[in-house]
Structure formats: structure tokens, C-alpha cells
Scaffold this motif. Sequence first.
Motif, PDB file in Angstrom:
ATOM      1  N   TYR A 620      29.634  12.142  19.675  1.00 21.19           N
ATOM      2  CA  TYR A 620      28.535  12.997  19.237  1.00 21.19           C
ATOM      3  C   TYR A 620      27.353  12.120  18.843  1.00 21.19           C
ATOM      4  CZ  TYR A 620      31.661  17.011  19.248  1.00 21.19           C
ATOM      5  OH  TYR A 620      32.529  18.017  19.642  1.00 21.19           O
ATOM      6  N   LEU A 621      26.180  12.525  19.298  1.00 26.02           N
ATOM      7  CA  LEU A 621      24.988  11.720  19.090  1.00 26.02           C
ATOM      8  C   LEU A 621      23.817  12.601  18.692  1.00 26.02           C
ATOM      9  CD1 LEU A 621      23.331   9.077  19.361  1.00 26.02           C
ATOM     10  CD2 LEU A 621      23.060   9.608  21.790  1.00 26.02           C
ATOM     11  N   LYS A 622      23.174  12.277  17.550  1.00 24.97           N
ATOM     12  CA  LYS A 622      21.938  12.965  17.151  1.00 24.97           C
ATOM     13  C   LYS A 622      20.757  12.257  17.807  1.00 24.97           C
ATOM     14  CE  LYS A 622      19.634  12.499  13.298  1.00 24.97           C
ATOM     15  NZ  LYS A 622      18.211  12.500  13.741  1.00 24.97           N
ATOM     16  N   GLU A 623      20.027  12.990  18.638  1.00 26.40           N
ATOM     17  CA  GLU A 623      18.890  12.441  19.367  1.00 26.40           C
ATOM     18  C   GLU A 623      17.656  13.285  19.065  1.00 26.40           C
ATOM     19  OE1 GLU A 623      20.515  10.776  23.504  1.00 26.40           O
ATOM     20  OE2 GLU A 623      21.059  12.870  23.188  1.00 26.40           O
ATOM     21  N   ASN A 624      16.831  12.803  18.163  1.00 24.24           N
ATOM     22  CA  ASN A 624      15.589  13.487  17.809  1.00 24.24           C
ATOM     23  C   ASN A 624      15.877  14.929  17.381  1.00 24.24           C
ATOM     24  OD1 ASN A 624      12.898  13.845  17.362  1.00 24.24           O
ATOM     25  ND2 ASN A 624      12.306  13.964  19.501  1.00 24.24           N
ATOM     26  N   THR A 625      15.649  15.915  18.241  1.00 22.49           N
ATOM     27  CA  THR A 625      15.791  17.323  17.850  1.00 22.49           C
ATOM     28  C   THR A 625      17.109  17.947  18.315  1.00 22.49           C
ATOM     29  OG1 THR A 625      14.655  18.067  19.847  1.00 22.49           O
ATOM     30  CG2 THR A 625      13.307  17.640  17.919  1.00 22.49           C
ATOM     31  N   THR A 626      18.030  17.171  18.855  1.00 22.85           N
ATOM     32  CA  THR A 626      19.280  17.740  19.372  1.00 22.85           C
ATOM     33  C   THR A 626      20.482  16.956  18.871  1.00 22.85           C
ATOM     34  OG1 THR A 626      19.249  16.388  21.398  1.00 22.85           O
ATOM     35  CG2 THR A 626      18.145  18.536  21.478  1.00 22.85           C
ATOM     36  N   LEU A 627      21.614  17.644  18.861  1.00 23.13           N
ATOM     37  CA  LEU A 627      22.914  17.015  18.652  1.00 23.13           C
ATOM     38  C   LEU A 627      23.698  17.224  19.939  1.00 23.13           C
ATOM     39  CD1 LEU A 627      24.826  15.587  16.630  1.00 23.13           C
ATOM     40  CD2 LEU A 627      25.664  17.854  15.979  1.00 23.13           C
ATOM     41  N   SER A 628      24.093  16.121  20.575  1.00 27.50           N
ATOM     42  CA  SER A 628      24.742  16.180  21.885  1.00 27.50           C
ATOM     43  C   SER A 628      26.163  15.657  21.800  1.00 27.50           C
ATOM     44  CB  SER A 628      23.956  15.364  22.918  1.00 27.50           C
ATOM     45  OG  SER A 628      22.642  15.844  23.047  1.00 27.50           O
ATOM     46  N   ALA A 629      26.996  16.116  22.765  1.00 29.16           N
ATOM     47  CA  ALA A 629      28.375  15.664  22.885  1.00 29.16           C
ATOM     48  C   ALA A 629      28.556  14.988  24.236  1.00 29.16           C
ATOM     49  CB  ALA A 629      29.344  16.832  22.733  1.00 29.16           C
ATOM     50  N   ASP A 638      26.456  17.282  26.874  1.00 32.02           N
ATOM     51  CA  ASP A 638      25.978  18.640  26.624  1.00 32.02           C
ATOM     52  C   ASP A 638      25.338  18.715  25.245  1.00 32.02           C
ATOM     53  OD1 ASP A 638      27.001  19.792  29.054  1.00 32.02           O
ATOM     54  OD2 ASP A 638      28.999  19.672  28.148  1.00 32.02           O
ATOM     55  N   VAL A 639      24.271  19.483  25.141  1.00 29.52           N
ATOM     56  CA  VAL A 639      23.645  19.750  23.852  1.00 29.52           C
ATOM     57  C   VAL A 639      24.475  20.807  23.126  1.00 29.52           C
ATOM     58  CG1 VAL A 639      21.613  20.661  22.676  1.00 29.52           C
ATOM     59  CG2 VAL A 639      21.337  19.143  24.649  1.00 29.52           C
ATOM     60  N   VAL A 640      24.942  20.481  21.906  1.00 28.29           N
ATOM     61  CA  VAL A 640      25.778  21.408  21.154  1.00 28.29           C
ATOM     62  C   VAL A 640      25.018  22.059  20.000  1.00 28.29           C
ATOM     63  CG1 VAL A 640      27.939  20.297  21.774  1.00 28.29           C
ATOM     64  CG2 VAL A 640      26.678  19.498  19.757  1.00 28.29           C
ATOM     65  N   TYR A 641      23.870  21.498  19.639  1.00 22.13           N
ATOM     66  CA  TYR A 641      22.999  22.156  18.654  1.00 22.13           C
ATOM     67  C   TYR A 641      21.592  21.627  18.831  1.00 22.13           C
ATOM     68  CZ  TYR A 641      21.512  24.504  14.400  1.00 22.13           C
ATOM     69  OH  TYR A 641      20.892  25.338  13.513  1.00 22.13           O
ATOM     70  N   GLU A 642      20.625  22.547  18.759  1.00 25.88           N
ATOM     71  CA  GLU A 642      19.221  22.163  18.889  1.00 25.88           C
ATOM     72  C   GLU A 642      18.485  22.569  17.626  1.00 25.88           C
ATOM     73  OE1 GLU A 642      15.525  22.352  22.079  1.00 25.88           O
ATOM     74  OE2 GLU A 642      17.499  23.173  22.579  1.00 25.88           O
TER      75      GLU A 642
END
Length: 681
Positions: A620-629, A638-642
Amino acid sequence: MQFVFDDVIVDNDRKTLLKSGELVECEPRVFQLLVYFCMHPHEAITRASLIESVWQGRVVSDAAVNRAVGELRKLIEESQSSPKYIQTVSKVGYRFTSKPNVITHGSIARSASHWQRFMLICLLVVVVAICAIVVLQNNSNKLSITPTKIVHRSPLTSFLGSSFNASYDKRHDSVYYLFKEEPKDSAQIYQMDSIGRYQQITDDSFYYTDVIASSDDTIFAARLNNLEERQCEIVQISKVDYNISSLIDCGQSIVSQLALDSKQNRLIYRNREHIAQPYSIFSFHLNTMRQQQLTRPKQGGNGLGDYIFALNTSSNFLAVIEYHDTGKDRLKVIDLTSNSVILNTDFDQGIFGLLWHDEHSLIYSKDDGLYVFSIADNQVSVIEKSDQFGRLSYGEQPLEMLTERSHLQANIYGVPLLNKGVKNAHFKDTSKYTFTQNVQLNHMPALGNLSNILAFQISKPGKVELHIKPEGKPSYRVSFQDDIDFISAMDWSIDDSLLIASINGGVYVYSIIDRTWQALTERHLKVHHVAFINKHAYYSAEVDGQWNIWRMTVEGDDKTQVTFKGGYSVQGNENEIYYTKFNRSGLFKLSFSASDEVLLLADFPVKNWRHWQLKGSKIYLKENTTLSAFELTSKNKDVVYEFSDDMPSTCHVSHDQAMAACSIIDDSSSNLWRVKLASEQ
């Protein structure tokens, strides 16, 4: 317009509050709240109405409103437990019980005489103090600290948002500063004239980090291309037509500070070419375009180096604070005529602002107060103990400073993740789950591996606290053997019975069963990241100038170096570890059965060492405005939270991958203040 009730005068034009003829300090938002109450007397006002009008509809918690009301009661009520003016209306909100007299500009209020007497006294104190200083300097050869006090302070701005990094322009009697309305916005340059009118100077996609005015028609500014890449450049702006032209690059992943050396017509600024290098102080000659490195900080550590500096008014001495991770920073004073270091001594850590007080002393601010440092004897005296001082710059008058008063509130919320095949049992709808409801800065959450037990830290003025919230139970503060200066990372054991933490540069393990600590390494080992993997403690440490991953038992035995080509943050499972490096982009993998590392993600940023997490077969990686898996097997991401307006500082994914605990800002504001000083003698 003024509102007068009993002995209280609320001047909405000057943004001042007087009680019994005395000026009362008031935060800008608390002042706005008082004005709103004065405009709606005897009404039952809901918290929603206050958020809509005072906070302009921003997403804030009821706790933020309650805090502001509490602060206001402290200022105007005789008894906070039995308030006279601001009464709580059950299940509704609040009622302001007094109906103030409204006085317009054309009216002459009796409070004017109080205000004039107050200002006259302040002016006389300043004049007497200046005369005393001159006499002392002329009649004494001894270099000693002159006791200093604050004789007056007043707000320059009272905006909703963040105003910061002010620079006074003597030629035009105005102030240049940076402003952003929301935390996610890019800071832009504004100008305010002597009567309080302001205008926006820049309006672009850059994020401005500093601004200074020259003696001619030029403004100099440092700016970033964005807050992710942080490519820095210095530009000059015409005061006539506001045309912007680039001067020089100032490094990577850096928020640069500027000063103008009028003696040699050069800019002095903070610079580094790479994120793994420490900050150095450079100069750029405006006539010859020559770039020169003025300081050479110690290599190693976390790369902070020379992080703040101050140029004296004669442009012949430069004071520089160099970061050290051994409990004390270093103050270096450089003679710019010879480029030689004439002083190198221990200094306080965590400095916000630095300014020359006179030829022999410095004024500095940190999160717990304002201080004077004597260069002659290394003595420190306190001007004021409070958290109301940010960066410092010279004002219009001698012994006058410009600074910021800020408020930052963040809480930890659970957000639902859109993972395929993962049932979200924590949320009945798409709203956030609240872990904390405090008025301080709650951040760096760490969830457990079997439950949603949460460890997090609370930053308060002058101190850091560690708290633990067992699932479904109230949180409690964890006592530590020393004062906590900083916490770099935390992680839970596989059964959630132990918490490993990097505190003050050492590795410690806390047992939630008997609530005791165990030190695994010595204090100030230069440890940053820690993790539990296979019942072993893993940590990154700088040894012989290189950051690598080390492993030991929970008892502190069998210490083994795991990586030899660099390692900074680490996580893993029973088969392999995954890690980043201090000075190289990428996410790497090392199997326990092999000796060669594998580059897994080449474009993994160096600065993301706090923002990734291994859960099962996913990164899991937080990238600026998204949390991706990132799926390790299929290599799909995949983006799991924006995130929209509530971008978090850090997030931590739960054991079942159904949610993430994120530290999200509830309230962020700062405004510029003018502070006048005088000698106590």
C-alpha cells in the motif's frame, strides 16, 4: 465598526479586543467568532451556522468549534464554569446573551482614549528602551544580554487560511507575504500596504516558499514546481508589471529560505542538489551570476544540515543553525568578509525563526517560546514562553519583528478501502470512522496486526506524547523514561502485545501487558525506521556513514546486519523483506534464501519511506491524493481510496485491509503579527 458591551470593546476595523481598557490577544478565528456573536445577540446559534459563517463551510469537527468557544470564554468571561455572555444551548449550540452597542466609523468611542493611552505608553517604553540600550553600549565594554520583553503586539492579517513568511518593504512601506486559503492550495505572493489594503501578486501553479523585497523595484522569491517533486527555483518579480523571470535552481526536495546581502548585491539561500544531501547555504551574485557555497555542513544523519540562517542588518555576519541528531544543534557564525567561521557552539533544536537582535545576540523562536541568545557568553534568556511565534523577520521600526501565530489541528480517521474481495465491516456507509477527537496534532497512526489497536503520537508545544487506543476502548498516554523529542516510526508485533518504536534515535519495545519499556539500542544511535518481522526487531541505522537494515531479537541479542548496499525503511514476512534506500529511488526485495537484492519498483520515491506498507500480497502506497494497492503477484496497481480536500499526512492500513487510519487536518490557519520589543532596563 465597534461593538461595545459592559467593559468589552470589539473593534472589527482594527481587529482588536479590549477589556477594561486593556488590549487582549485574540486568535483571528476566535475574533471572527466573537464578531459573529455580536452580530447575532440573543439568538440560539447552531454549530452548523458557526461553521458555515466563521469557518466558511470548511470541514471541521465540533471539537474545533468547542475549542474556539472555550478560548473566547477565557478572554471575555469572568468565570468559564458559569459563563455570562456565551451560554450553551442544549442540543442546539450557543447563545450570546448581551446586545452590544454598535459604533460606526463616524462615532467617537470612549475606548479611543484607552487605546491612545495604551499606544502612547508602548511608544514611550520603546523610546526609553532604545535610549537605555544606546547608553549601555556607549558606557560599557562588556558584551552581555540585555533583558528584553514584548511591549506590544497586533495582528497584520486576520484571514481564514494561512498567511506566513512576511518581508517588510521599507521603500514602499508595505509587507510581502505568502498566503493559501486551504492546506492543499499552492501558496502565492501577496502584498499589504500601510493602511491594510492587500493585493495578490502571483497566481500560478507554483508553490512559493519565501519572498523578500529589494531596495529597488524588484521582488525575489523561492518556489517549487509542486509539493511532490519539490524542484526549487529562485525568481525575480518586477514590482512595476509583476513580470516573473527565473534566476537559478535551488535544489531538490527543499523549501528554500532567502536573504538579500545588499553589501555585495547577492542573494543568500538554502540549497541542496539531492534529497540525500544535507542543506547548505549558498549565495548568488546578482551582477556576475556567480554561485558560491558558503557553508559545508556535516554529512550523514538525515540530511537536514544547515536548516535555518539569519543575515545581520549590516550584511557582514551570517548566523546558521546546523542540525545534529545528538541532542543539540550547532550555531555557526560566519564572517562574510573573510568567509571564516568565528563561532561554532551548541544550540537549541527545532528552531522556527532566527533574527539578529544586535551585534552580540540573536533572537530565536521555537514551539515553546521566544528567546535571546548571547554570542558573547552562550547564555539564553526567555522573552516569552508560548507557542505563538513562527518565523521571524524585521519590521518597520527598530526592535520590531514580524512573525506568525498559527493553529494546526489534525485527528486520526478511518477511511474505507475499495479492495476487491475484501469485506468492509467497519463502516455502515462511506463516512469516516473517528479514532481521535482532540484539538492538538494527532498523527503517525500505527494499527495492530490482529486487531485495530492504534498507536499514535500527539504533538503539543514543546513536547511529544505517545498514546495507545485499544480497539473499542478509550486511549491512554504511554509514559516514557525520558522526554520524547521525536518518534520516527512505530510497528506492532504479530500478536499486538508489543509496540516497537524509534524514539529519540534509539529502538525501544513497549509491552501493553505490563506497560513497561525495554531499550534495545543505545539512545541517539541514529535509528529512523523500525518494524517487527518474524518475531525479530528490524531497524535502519546509520553506521560508518551508510544507512542499512539491521536485525535483532526482542531481547536485544543477536544483532545482525541484513543489507549491505543500503536500506532505510523495511517491512517483510516469513520469506523476504521489502525496503527502500536513503539516497536512491526504488522499492527493493531481498529473500532470506538469497543474497542478491531485487529492484521491485524503480520509480518509488525516496521521500516515501513513511508512506508505504506491506499487507499480505500487497504493497500500500500513499501518493499525493490517493492511496493505492500494488499486487506483488500480478504487478497491478489499483487506487483503493482517493482523498479530496482532506489529504492526510500519513496512513496505516488495518490488518483485514478494509480500512486505513489516516491523520487528516481538521483546522489549519496562521496570520501575521507585528511584535514590538523593548529592554527591561
